[in-house]
Design a protein around this motif. Structure first.
Motif, PDB file in Angstrom:
ATOM      1  N   SER A  39     -26.681 -14.435  44.671  1.00  0.00           N
ATOM      2  CA  SER A  39     -27.910 -13.644  44.780  1.00  0.00           C
ATOM      3  C   SER A  39     -27.694 -12.219  44.275  1.00  0.00           C
ATOM      4  CB  SER A  39     -28.458 -13.659  46.207  1.00  0.00           C
ATOM      5  OG  SER A  39     -27.427 -13.550  47.138  1.00  0.00           O
TER       6      SER A  39
ATOM      7  N   ILE B 178     -40.264 -10.707  54.265  1.00  0.00           N
ATOM      8  CA  ILE B 178     -39.403  -9.923  55.166  1.00  0.00           C
ATOM      9  C   ILE B 178     -39.749 -10.245  56.612  1.00  0.00           C
ATOM     10  CG2 ILE B 178     -38.914  -7.594  56.029  1.00  0.00           C
ATOM     11  CD1 ILE B 178     -38.969  -6.559  53.229  1.00  0.00           C
TER      12      ILE B 178
ATOM     13  N   THR C 214     -38.341 -13.434  57.811  1.00  0.00           N
ATOM     14  CA  THR C 214     -36.919 -13.475  58.131  1.00  0.00           C
ATOM     15  C   THR C 214     -36.657 -13.109  59.593  1.00  0.00           C
ATOM     16  OG1 THR C 214     -36.453 -11.173  57.534  1.00  0.00           O
ATOM     17  CG2 THR C 214     -36.237 -12.819  55.772  1.00  0.00           C
TER      18      THR C 214
ATOM     19  N   ASP D 211     -21.251  -6.008  58.657  1.00  0.00           N
ATOM     20  CA  ASP D 211     -21.090  -7.454  58.822  1.00  0.00           C
ATOM     21  C   ASP D 211     -21.681  -7.925  60.143  1.00  0.00           C
ATOM     22  OD1 ASP D 211     -19.373  -6.382  60.609  1.00  0.00           O
ATOM     23  OD2 ASP D 211     -17.554  -7.316  59.829  1.00  0.00           O
TER      24      ASP D 211
ATOM     25  N   ALA E 227     -33.796  -4.428  51.215  1.00  0.00           N
ATOM     26  CA  ALA E 227     -34.146  -5.853  51.136  1.00  0.00           C
ATOM     27  C   ALA E 227     -33.202  -6.580  50.188  1.00  0.00           C
ATOM     28  CB  ALA E 227     -35.598  -6.004  50.672  1.00  0.00           C
ATOM     29  N   ALA E 228     -32.988  -6.003  49.007  1.00  0.00           N
ATOM     30  CA  ALA E 228     -32.145  -6.672  48.010  1.00  0.00           C
ATOM     31  C   ALA E 228     -30.668  -6.514  48.343  1.00  0.00           C
ATOM     32  CB  ALA E 228     -32.446  -6.109  46.621  1.00  0.00           C
TER      33      ALA E 228
ATOM     34  N   ALA F  94     -29.806  -8.957  51.029  1.00  0.00           N
ATOM     35  CA  ALA F  94     -29.917 -10.324  50.505  1.00  0.00           C
ATOM     36  C   ALA F  94     -28.654 -10.688  49.740  1.00  0.00           C
ATOM     37  CB  ALA F  94     -31.143 -10.451  49.603  1.00  0.00           C
TER      38      ALA F  94
ATOM     39  N   THR G  22     -25.727  -9.371  50.232  1.00  0.00           N
ATOM     40  CA  THR G  22     -24.529  -9.264  51.070  1.00  0.00           C
ATOM     41  C   THR G  22     -24.448 -10.432  52.040  1.00  0.00           C
ATOM     42  OG1 THR G  22     -24.706  -6.865  50.912  1.00  0.00           O
ATOM     43  CG2 THR G  22     -23.265  -7.739  52.619  1.00  0.00           C
ATOM     44  N   ASP G  23     -25.446 -10.546  52.919  1.00  0.00           N
ATOM     45  CA  ASP G  23     -25.520 -11.648  53.871  1.00  0.00           C
ATOM     46  C   ASP G  23     -26.965 -11.744  54.352  1.00  0.00           C
ATOM     47  OD1 ASP G  23     -25.484 -13.414  55.945  1.00  0.00           O
ATOM     48  OD2 ASP G  23     -23.686 -12.583  56.894  1.00  0.00           O
ATOM     49  N   PRO G  24     -27.711 -12.751  53.869  1.00  0.00           N
ATOM     50  CA  PRO G  24     -29.141 -12.830  54.170  1.00  0.00           C
ATOM     51  C   PRO G  24     -29.443 -12.837  55.676  1.00  0.00           C
ATOM     52  CG  PRO G  24     -28.548 -14.457  52.524  1.00  0.00           C
ATOM     53  CD  PRO G  24     -27.262 -13.835  53.004  1.00  0.00           C
ATOM     54  N   ARG G  25     -28.477 -13.213  56.495  1.00  0.00           N
ATOM     55  CA  ARG G  25     -28.770 -13.230  57.932  1.00  0.00           C
ATOM     56  C   ARG G  25     -28.938 -11.829  58.507  1.00  0.00           C
ATOM     57  NH1 ARG G  25     -23.731 -16.349  59.845  1.00  0.00           N
ATOM     58  NH2 ARG G  25     -22.946 -14.900  58.287  1.00  0.00           N
TER      59      ARG G  25
ATOM     60  N   VAL H 252     -30.720  -9.508  57.016  1.00  0.00           N
ATOM     61  CA  VAL H 252     -31.958  -8.930  56.494  1.00  0.00           C
ATOM     62  C   VAL H 252     -32.921  -8.452  57.584  1.00  0.00           C
ATOM     63  CG1 VAL H 252     -34.071  -9.461  55.231  1.00  0.00           C
ATOM     64  CG2 VAL H 252     -31.861 -10.042  54.248  1.00  0.00           C
ATOM     65  N   PRO H 253     -33.257  -9.279  58.587  1.00  0.00           N
ATOM     66  CA  PRO H 253     -34.264  -8.806  59.537  1.00  0.00           C
ATOM     67  C   PRO H 253     -33.854  -7.516  60.247  1.00  0.00           C
ATOM     68  CG  PRO H 253     -33.258 -10.855  60.299  1.00  0.00           C
ATOM     69  CD  PRO H 253     -32.848 -10.655  58.876  1.00  0.00           C
TER      70      PRO H 253
ATOM     71  N   MET I  92     -42.637  -7.590  62.432  1.00  0.00           N
ATOM     72  CA  MET I  92     -41.445  -8.388  62.751  1.00  0.00           C
ATOM     73  C   MET I  92     -41.265  -8.489  64.262  1.00  0.00           C
ATOM     74  SD  MET I  92     -38.913  -6.725  59.931  1.00  0.00           S
ATOM     75  CE  MET I  92     -37.593  -7.926  59.856  1.00  0.00           C
TER      76      MET I  92
ATOM     77  N   SER J 184     -39.328 -17.581  54.924  1.00  0.00           N
ATOM     78  CA  SER J 184     -38.058 -16.914  55.135  1.00  0.00           C
ATOM     79  C   SER J 184     -37.076 -17.319  54.031  1.00  0.00           C
ATOM     80  CB  SER J 184     -37.544 -17.286  56.521  1.00  0.00           C
ATOM     81  OG  SER J 184     -36.286 -16.771  56.740  1.00  0.00           O
TER      82      SER J 184
ATOM     83  N   TYR K 146     -37.400 -15.683  50.640  1.00  0.00           N
ATOM     84  CA  TYR K 146     -37.112 -14.248  50.640  1.00  0.00           C
ATOM     85  C   TYR K 146     -36.276 -13.816  49.426  1.00  0.00           C
ATOM     86  CZ  TYR K 146     -35.050  -9.861  51.990  1.00  0.00           C
ATOM     87  OH  TYR K 146     -34.602  -8.580  51.984  1.00  0.00           O
ATOM     88  N   ILE K 147     -35.159 -14.495  49.195  1.00  0.00           N
ATOM     89  CA  ILE K 147     -34.294 -14.072  48.075  1.00  0.00           C
ATOM     90  C   ILE K 147     -34.995 -14.225  46.720  1.00  0.00           C
ATOM     91  CG2 ILE K 147     -32.142 -14.603  46.828  1.00  0.00           C
ATOM     92  CD1 ILE K 147     -30.764 -14.704  49.521  1.00  0.00           C
TER      93      ILE K 147
ATOM     94  N   VAL L 281     -37.204 -11.370  46.306  1.00  0.00           N
ATOM     95  CA  VAL L 281     -36.451 -10.135  46.041  1.00  0.00           C
ATOM     96  C   VAL L 281     -35.980 -10.089  44.583  1.00  0.00           C
ATOM     97  CG1 VAL L 281     -34.253  -9.008  46.523  1.00  0.00           C
ATOM     98  CG2 VAL L 281     -35.762  -9.604  48.401  1.00  0.00           C
TER      99      VAL L 281
ATOM    100  N   GLU M 271     -20.407 -17.500  55.593  1.00  0.00           N
ATOM    101  CA  GLU M 271     -21.554 -17.360  54.697  1.00  0.00           C
ATOM    102  C   GLU M 271     -22.191 -18.703  54.337  1.00  0.00           C
ATOM    103  OE1 GLU M 271     -24.071 -15.222  52.268  1.00  0.00           O
ATOM    104  OE2 GLU M 271     -22.580 -14.468  53.649  1.00  0.00           O
TER     105      GLU M 271
END
Lengths: 252, 130
Positions: free
Chosen positions: A42, A88, A91, A192, A211-212, A215, A217-220, A222-223, B40, B68, B71-72, B75, B127
């Protein structure tokens, strides 16, 4: 050919889904083949997007990157604020409310610290480049906050249009750098876990950048980052043209 | 019905953005203050309420997880519509201001993270594949 073009133009958004899908597939292939997965797919896809945006800008001379090319206008809809905000918020589905509470204070502090630090850095750079008018200094520094705070501040203070353009450019540089730089520095700044993600979002503040960046780095995460980042621009628009401008006027 | 989840998500966003606009007007700025963040929080709260739980599970739940998961890709599309040319045209001043702001902000992440209540732990699972 004309028929194909007609179909693509009248189905812009649907065509964009296919294009973005292919771009992401290609990025993951690059990631696996050339980096053994070390640079996240990504992250490559987002960088490719930025390169396409640059190409689009050079070809069309517009402000919406590749989306200014008529057949590709659907990318503009798909990547616009409406779908971005919708995704967003989605997420947050599955975000852990306990993590949010745990980082509460740090999250609030980070938003104020982020606005202040970016502003001060912007002031230093503007002065170093020879600006001595408080309105110009504040406007350029506001751009270092985000590319929305820049023009809002410039308009409120009556800055010249070339100064406002500079502040927008500074904000765009920040946003793009956050998008591409985050995965590279994540390990060194402890990005992390949900708590540091909230602090990161509050400090960076550019919604697109955060946001980007997360995304890639680690989508988890994001929120958590997005939650604090969304307060940044609003608060920046409040603080910069008022309190921070008065402070600058007192100094110069 | 998948659409129930999508409708819930959409309602959260619209209400959140509306509250963000009101907050902006209240403090006198022409910007949406935290609308997405409020949305959110709304979604998280609503999904934990017993009456709404049916909207967050099963088929309706997939309506939310679909967005969700988009999302990527969204983006990536967002990156492709940035005004990269203007960023580079800003010249040395714009680049210096942007770079310095980012470097300073990155450096503060570990400092402010220490204010968190408990020592933070990295997310455990490795990951995800995508």
């Amino acid at each position: 050919m004309e028929e194909l073009l007609r179909v693509l133009v009248s189905n812009q958004l649907v065509f964009a889904f296919a294009l973005v899908g292919i771009t992401i597939w290609f990025s993951y292939w690059l990631s696996d083949t050339f980096t053994g997965g070390r640079i996240h797919g990504s992250a490559i896809a987002i960088s490719l997007g930025l390169v396409l945006a640059w190409i689009g800008g050079v070809l069309e001379g517009g402000s919406r990157g590749i989306a200014d090319i008529e057949v590709l206008a659907g990318i503009g809809i798909m990547g616009g604020a409406m779908f971005r905000d919708f995704a967003i918020v989605a997420t947050a589905f599955g975000a852990d409310i306990r993590e949010l509470r745990r980082a509460g204070l740090a999250g609030v502090v980070s938003v104020f610290a982020g606005i202040f630090v970016s502003f001060v850095v912007g002031v230093v750079i503007a002065v170093a480049f020879g600006y001595d008018d408080p309105v110009a200094i504040t406007t350029i520094a506001a751009g270092a906050v985000t590319y929305i705070v820049g023009p809002v501040t410039g308009a409120a203070l009556g800055a010249d249009s070339d100064v406002i353009a500079l502040s927008v450019a500074a904000g765009l540089v920040k946003s793009i750098l956050v998008m591409t730089g985050t995965p590279a520095v994540a390990r060194f700044i402890g990005l992390d876990n949900p708590q540091s993600a909230m602090v990161y979002g509050g400090l960076m503040g550019t919604t697109s950048g955060v946001a980007a960046g997360l995304a890639a780095t680690d989508p988890r995460l994001v929120p958590y980052g997005a939650m604090t980042a969304t307060f940044y621009t609003g608060l920046g628009c409040l603080l910069v043209p008022s309190v921070l401008f008065l402070a600058i006027r007192a100094m110069f | 019905m998948i659409v129930y989840g999508v409708a819930l998500l959409s309602a959260c966003l619209v209400i959140g953005l509306f509250l963000g606009e009101l907050l902006g007007t209240l403090i006198g700025v022409e910007a949406n203050v935290g609308g997405v963040g409020i949305a959110m929080l709304l979604l998280i709260l609503v999904c934990n309420l017993p009456w709404f739980r049916p909207l967050a599970e099963g088929a309706p739940g997939t309506g939310i997880s679909f967005w969700s998961g988009m999302y990527i890709p969204i983006v990536v599309a967002m990156a492709a519509r940035q005004n990269v040319v203007a960023a580079l045209d800003g010249g040395l001043l714009a680049i210096a201001a942007g770079v310095a702001a980012v470097v300073a902000s990155f450096a503060l992440v570990p400092v402010i993270s220490r204010l968190s209540k408990r020592p933070a732990e990295p997310l455990k699972t490795p990951e995800g594949a995508d």
